[in-house]
Design a protein around this motif. Structure first.
Motif, PDB file in Angstrom:
ATOM      1  N   ARG A   5       0.861  -1.177   0.000  1.00  0.00           N
ATOM      2  CA  ARG A   5       0.000   0.000   0.000  1.00  0.00           C
ATOM      3  C   ARG A   5       0.896   1.224   0.000  1.00  0.00           C
ATOM      4  O   ARG A   5       2.005   1.188   0.530  1.00  0.00           O
ATOM      5  CB  ARG A   5      -0.848  -0.046   1.268  1.00  0.00           C
ATOM      6  N   CYS A  73       4.658   0.512  -5.486  1.00  0.00           N
ATOM      7  CA  CYS A  73       3.327  -0.098  -5.326  1.00  0.00           C
ATOM      8  C   CYS A  73       2.994  -1.030  -6.478  1.00  0.00           C
ATOM      9  O   CYS A  73       1.876  -1.540  -6.560  1.00  0.00           O
ATOM     10  CB  CYS A  73       2.256   0.992  -5.212  1.00  0.00           C
ATOM     11  N   ARG A 487      -4.364   0.905  -2.803  1.00  0.00           N
ATOM     12  CA  ARG A 487      -4.580  -0.543  -2.589  1.00  0.00           C
ATOM     13  C   ARG A 487      -6.017  -0.828  -2.157  1.00  0.00           C
ATOM     14  O   ARG A 487      -6.289  -1.539  -1.200  1.00  0.00           O
ATOM     15  CB  ARG A 487      -3.573  -1.078  -1.563  1.00  0.00           C
TER      16      ARG A 487
END
Ligand code: F6P
Length: 530
Positions: A5, A73, A487
């Motif tokens: 995340r 990410c 996320r």
């Protein structure tokens, strides 16, 4: 996918430091003074769209750190997983493959199925457009949310390409004030009703479809099979409703991503097969841009990264969209569903509450109308609201003078937001309408603009079907980008469920008056509404 995340990334920490040192007090005017090439440095070329990102509160270091954040990410892997048809909508166990709907024949997953429906739907659209043979003059799309907003936005946007002998109506609200004035304009034997619903269970759509069918029969309509078609994934429910002509799609097409599927039927009837294919080709060109362009020059990725920068570091809560093209009047409403239904989430993929903010409020109106309404707040209000201007260089009308004025207004607004006007400058001006009884400094303070208000300008040469396809797909991938960094699952919409369930409980109570078990406010309002 087990990608981190954003707040677990090293670049996130670096961005926090960068924000404290350079972001919070970043001044756009100083940035342009320091760097004569700033415009070029923050210009992005994508198919059909030129983006000026230079009037945003970021510098090259911010951009570099945001790109690093995306890489940490694993944005690209997540993007590739979407294109490959992995079940990234994990709470519903579904793939997310709206990109397959615009891939050329033989490319992309489910190509055979996609192109079979597309070809059949376009042939049907052409048969309706042959108005001498079809006898159709009015097309009524009955659907809501993603089964309404796409066609309702695209048809007026491409007005110059719409069949001149057909009028299009969009009925969505369960409020009878929506359908009643539409029905007043129709003749049964000249009307095609398209019942658009992915699930074919949505209360509003089913209720309006029922009203339409009753009206059709009561007004001498004879051939229901010819005048009612359905666009749905639930072919059986459409058949149970009595509709025999159905254009299907699949559970891997999210409602708010569905205008490229059979849900686009009103668009296809309005524009014809060739232009509908151009709309798809434009979206596909943006898909390729998103899939293949390095993040530093990838327009939807950069817009999504800027959204994260503004939402999570600057704390800006909304973004205003200002299309300087009247045809795009429904674009803000379309984007509201696209962005806020996708990214209005409060837990991550693992169901963990998020310690940071997600979707901004997206809102707007076409320029210049917004200027005479809420732009006051954008210029002088206490909140900073990034604005996204969309300008189209060549109009599809012949009023060149109007168009020059429109473009000058568009440029002036982004300029004014950035430059502002200091109190000193205001003091040096005469304001003919200012009160003569107030002292000059007080008046000047009211006439001060802080400036340094960020904006993005997107330029399109001409609003063609292809260009609009590019633009819409750009917004889809931008929403994907911020959602991936946060996320979250950008492809479910559990937040609409509770209201639907409570409505089902309240509906019989409106007749019976039974208030048992209701909270005091709801019980009181129910009593007054009976
Ligand atoms: O409002 C929730 C929602 O499921 C949207 O996501 C969707 O676009 C809309 O309802 C309409 O659903 P359907 O196409 O199934 O009628």
């Amino acid at each position: 996918m087990n990608a981190p995340r954003c707040d677990a990334a090293l670049a996130w920490i670096a961005l926090q430091g960068h924000y404290q040192a350079h972001g919070r007090d970043f001044d756009l005017r100083e940035a342009f003074t320091r760097d004569a090439a700033r415009f070029e440095a923050f210009a992005v070329e994508a198919p059909e769209v030129f983006a000026d990102l230079s009037k945003n509160r970021w510098d090259l270091v911010t951009k570099k750190l945001l790109v690093e954040l995306a890489q940490e990410c694993r944005l690209q892997e997540r993007r590739d997983a979407m294109f490959a048809g992995e079940p990234i909508n994990h709470t519903e166990g579904r793939a997310v493959l709206h990109t397959a709907l615009r891939a050329p024949k033989g490319q992309g997953p489910f190509s055979d199925e996609v192109h079979e429906v597309l070809d059949r739907m376009l042939a049907f659209a052409e048969s309706i457009r042959d108005t001498a043979a079809s006898g159709i003059r009015h097309v009524v799309n009955i659907g809501i949310g993603g089964s309404d907003l796409g066609p309702q936005m695209v048809v007026p946007a491409l007005d110059a390409f719409v069949h001149p002998g057909l009028t299009f109506h969009f009925v969505s609200n369960v409020d009878g004030h929506d359908i009643a004035p539409v029905l007043r304009q129709l003749k049964a034997d000249e009307t095609l009703f398209i019942i658009a619903s992915k699930t074919f269970t949505t209360q509003e759509t089913m209720a309006n479809a029922q009203v339409a069918r009753e009206w059709f029969i009561a007004n001498g309509g004879r051939d229901t099979a010819k005048h009612f078609v359905a666009t749905t994934t639930n072919v059986k429910a459409a058949a149970d409703f009595g509709i025999t002509t159905t254009f299907g799609f699949w559970d891997w097409v999210g409602g708010r991503y569905s205008l490229w599927s059979a849900i686009g039927l009103p668009i296809a009837v309005a524009l014809g097969a060739e232009h509908f294919r151009a709309l798809l080709a434009g979206a596909h060109a943006m898909d390729r841009h998103f899939a293949e362009t390095p993040l530093e020059r990838n327009l939807p990725a950069l817009l999504g990264l800027l959204d994260v920068w503004y939402r999570n570091f600057h704390g800006f809560t909304s973004r205003s969209v200002a299309p300087y093209h009247q045809g795009l009047k429904r674009l803000p409403a379309y984007l509201q569903q696209l962005e806020m239904e996708s990214n209005g989430k409060r837990v991550d993929l693992d169901g963990q509450p998020l310690p940071f903010a997600t979707s901004p409020v997206v809102w707007g109106e076409p320029g210049t109308n917004g200027q005479h309404a809420y732009f006051q707040m954008l210029h002088q209000g206490t909140d900073v609201i990034p604005v996204e201007f969309i300008a189209v260089k060549q109009p599809t009308h012949a009023h060149a003078d109007l168009h020059r004025k429109l473009l000058a207004n568009c440029l002036a607004q982004s300029q004014a937001l950035m430059l502002g006007k200091g109190t000193e400058a205001a003091l040096g001006e005469t304001a003919p309408t200012a009160s003569k009884t107030l002292d000059a400094l007080t008046i000047a303070r009211h006439r001060t603009f802080p400036g340094n208000r960020p904006s993005t300008t997107l330029l399109i040469e001409r609003l063609t079907p292809r260009a609009l396809g590019v633009l819409i797909a750009m917004y889809e991938h931008r929403v994907f980008t911020s959602g991936a960094l946060w996320r979250i699952n950008s492809f479910d919409q559990w937040g609409v469920e509770l209201g639907k369930a409570l409505c089902n409980d309240l509906l019989p109570r409106l007749s019976s008056g039974d208030a048992q078990g209701l909270d005091g406010s709801t019980a009181g309002l129910l009593a007054r509404l009976r």
